[in-house]
Design an enzyme around this catalytic site. Structure first.
Site, mmCIF file in Angstrom:
data_model
loop_
_atom_site.group_PDB
_atom_site.id
_atom_site.type_symbol
_atom_site.label_atom_id
_atom_site.label_comp_id
_atom_site.label_asym_id
_atom_site.label_seq_id
_atom_site.Cartn_x
_atom_site.Cartn_y
_atom_site.Cartn_z
ATOM 1 N N ASN A 8 0.850 -1.188 0.000
ATOM 2 C CA ASN A 8 0.000 0.000 0.000
ATOM 3 C C ASN A 8 0.890 1.245 0.000
ATOM 4 O O ASN A 8 1.502 1.576 1.010
ATOM 5 C CB ASN A 8 -0.894 -0.037 1.256
ATOM 6 C CG ASN A 8 -1.794 1.177 1.376
ATOM 7 O OD1 ASN A 8 -1.858 2.012 0.466
ATOM 8 N ND2 ASN A 8 -2.478 1.294 2.499
ATOM 9 N N TRP A 9 0.960 1.910 -1.138
ATOM 10 C CA TRP A 9 1.876 3.052 -1.288
ATOM 11 C C TRP A 9 1.266 4.368 -0.789
ATOM 12 O O TRP A 9 1.904 5.411 -0.860
ATOM 13 C CB TRP A 9 2.351 3.166 -2.744
ATOM 14 C CG TRP A 9 3.263 2.042 -3.141
ATOM 15 C CD1 TRP A 9 3.835 1.140 -2.287
ATOM 16 C CD2 TRP A 9 3.711 1.692 -4.456
ATOM 17 N NE1 TRP A 9 4.606 0.252 -3.000
ATOM 18 C CE2 TRP A 9 4.555 0.561 -4.329
ATOM 19 C CE3 TRP A 9 3.479 2.216 -5.740
ATOM 20 C CZ2 TRP A 9 5.166 -0.042 -5.428
ATOM 21 C CZ3 TRP A 9 4.094 1.614 -6.832
ATOM 22 C CH2 TRP A 9 4.926 0.495 -6.673
ATOM 23 N N LYS A 10 0.028 4.310 -0.351
ATOM 24 C CA LYS A 10 -0.637 5.480 0.236
ATOM 25 C C LYS A 10 -0.413 6.737 -0.627
ATOM 26 O O LYS A 10 -0.355 6.630 -1.849
ATOM 27 C CB LYS A 10 -0.167 5.669 1.682
ATOM 28 C CG LYS A 10 -0.311 4.373 2.497
ATOM 29 C CD LYS A 10 -0.103 4.534 3.970
ATOM 30 C CE LYS A 10 -0.262 3.164 4.642
ATOM 31 N NZ LYS A 10 -0.147 3.205 6.077
ATOM 32 N N HIS A 94 -9.668 1.074 4.950
ATOM 33 C CA HIS A 94 -8.387 1.240 5.655
ATOM 34 C C HIS A 94 -8.596 2.170 6.851
ATOM 35 O O HIS A 94 -9.353 3.139 6.759
ATOM 36 C CB HIS A 94 -7.332 1.810 4.704
ATOM 37 C CG HIS A 94 -5.952 1.743 5.289
ATOM 38 N ND1 HIS A 94 -5.515 2.641 6.221
ATOM 39 C CD2 HIS A 94 -4.939 0.862 5.096
ATOM 40 C CE1 HIS A 94 -4.281 2.325 6.587
ATOM 41 N NE2 HIS A 94 -3.904 1.247 5.913
ATOM 42 N N GLU A 166 -5.609 -5.375 10.611
ATOM 43 C CA GLU A 166 -4.589 -4.369 10.884
ATOM 44 C C GLU A 166 -4.954 -3.598 12.149
ATOM 45 O O GLU A 166 -5.737 -2.632 12.078
ATOM 46 C CB GLU A 166 -4.508 -3.371 9.725
ATOM 47 C CG GLU A 166 -4.286 -3.986 8.371
ATOM 48 C CD GLU A 166 -3.754 -2.968 7.379
ATOM 49 O OE1 GLU A 166 -2.622 -3.124 6.936
ATOM 50 O OE2 GLU A 166 -4.467 -1.994 7.086
ATOM 51 N N GLY A 172 2.132 1.779 10.973
ATOM 52 C CA GLY A 172 3.141 2.843 10.866
ATOM 53 C C GLY A 172 3.781 3.223 12.190
ATOM 54 O O GLY A 172 4.427 4.275 12.286
ATOM 55 N N SER A 213 3.198 -2.494 10.566
ATOM 56 C CA SER A 213 4.633 -2.415 10.883
ATOM 57 C C SER A 213 5.426 -3.677 10.550
ATOM 58 O O SER A 213 6.403 -3.995 11.213
ATOM 59 C CB SER A 213 4.832 -2.053 12.365
ATOM 60 O OG SER A 213 4.370 -0.733 12.592
ATOM 61 N N GLY A 234 2.863 -1.252 4.423
ATOM 62 C CA GLY A 234 2.825 0.160 4.037
ATOM 63 C C GLY A 234 4.255 0.673 3.903
ATOM 64 O O GLY A 234 4.852 0.602 2.834
ATOM 65 N N GLY A 235 4.810 1.136 5.005
ATOM 66 C CA GLY A 235 6.152 1.736 5.001
ATOM 67 C C GLY A 235 7.201 0.890 4.300
ATOM 68 O O GLY A 235 7.959 1.396 3.448
HETATM 69 P P1 PGA Z 1 2.654 -0.094 7.800
HETATM 70 O O1 PGA Z 1 1.254 0.185 7.089
HETATM 71 O O2 PGA Z 1 3.199 -1.365 7.218
HETATM 72 O O3 PGA Z 1 3.489 1.100 7.465
HETATM 73 O O4 PGA Z 1 2.394 -0.226 9.254
HETATM 74 C C1 PGA Z 1 0.329 -0.835 6.919
HETATM 75 C C2 PGA Z 1 -0.958 -0.264 6.389
HETATM 76 O O5 PGA Z 1 -1.231 0.926 6.544
HETATM 77 O O6 PGA Z 1 -1.751 -0.973 5.807
#
Ligand code: PGA
Length: 251
Positions: A8-10, A94, A166, A172, A213, A234-235
């Site tokens: 997920n590149w947000k 999300h 999640e 994050g 994370s 995400g990150g």
């Molecule tokens: P993260 O994000 O891996 O940076 O915690 C996960 C997400 O938002 O789906």
């Protein structure tokens, strides 16, 4: 069904960074065959990314989708539009959208319906906040989110569904829920979905991912879990080597 890795590149990457990462991922992940890789760039780059991916083993997801089918909804992007450009999946619900953009359970239910109407597989995100966790409400929240999102959905149980569990506090934050602690949540999710549809539906059509994370150091434990079918990152997904290392661990 294959295990799955969703990136997920947000709203993190510019056009050049998006295309650059896509280009290198396509080359670097060419030999990955046991894990289904899905990337979710920003709406504005979906078409370009699709063209760049060509016939690669990487599938495309949108980060959200409109709750309505079509019409006067300025700024929205419909499931049909996404399907038309080759998007196979859409992330729905999300926690960033639920909490920062006021997305409601009702909207999420409509979005899931729209996905199935257009032939898109929804990736439904659920999870409790830190306060809900500390007051012992994790289970109640998950059950409520699942009921609200999945009740009266046209297209179930005959289609596939992806659930991303999640916990909000893990997203994050660098704090993750260890893989061995996921079992009670998986049990709740399986029980709830089985009661709405059937256990057969859960076993055959649902993939459960963990997100929050995850990085390449801890990814292995999630891949090894008997209760999980993949990971949503995400990150870590913004970094080519992290993405590669996480995907390789799942092979
Ligand atoms: P993260 O994000 O891996 O940076 O915690 C996960 C997400 O938002 O789906």
């Amino acid at each position: 069904m294959k295990k799955m890795l969703i990136a997920n590149w947000k709203m993190e990457l510019t056009e050049s960074a998006t295309l650059d990462l896509t280009f290198h991922l396509k080359k670097r992940l060419k030999k990955i065959s046991q894990v289904e890789i899905v990337i979710a760039p920003s709406f504005v780059y979906l078409k370009e990314v699709k063209n760049l991916l060509g016939k690669s083993n990487i599938a495309l997801a949108a980060q959200t989708v409109a709750a309505q089918q079509k019409g006067k909804f300025t700024g929205e992007v419909s499931a049909e539009m996404l399907s038309e450009i080759g998007c196979q999946y859409a992330i729905v619900g999300h926690s960033e959208r639920r909490l920062k953009l006021n997305e409601t359970d009702e909207m999420i239910n409509h979005k899931i319906n729209q996905c199935y109407h257009a032939g898109i597989i929804p990736v439904l995100c659920i999870g409790e906040s830190a306060e809900q966790k500390s007051s012992g409400q994790s289970d109640t929240v998950i059950v409520r989110q699942l009921h609200a999102a999945l009740e009266k959905v046209d297209g179930l149980p005959e289609n596939e569904l992806v659930i991303a569990y999640e916990p909000v506090w893990a997203i994050g934050s660098g704090q993750f829920l260890p893989a061995e602690q996921i079992f009670p949540f998986q049990r709740t999710i399986k029980r709830t979905i089985s009661s709405l549809y059937s256990e057969k539906f859960y076993d055959e059509n649902v993939r459960l991912l963990y997100g929050g994370s995850v990085n390449s150091i801890i990814a292995k434990s999630y891949w090894a879990s008997d209760f999980l079918d993949g990971i949503l990152i995400g990150g870590a997904s913004l970094d080519l080597e992290e993405m590669y290392n996480i995907a390789v661990e799942g092979e």
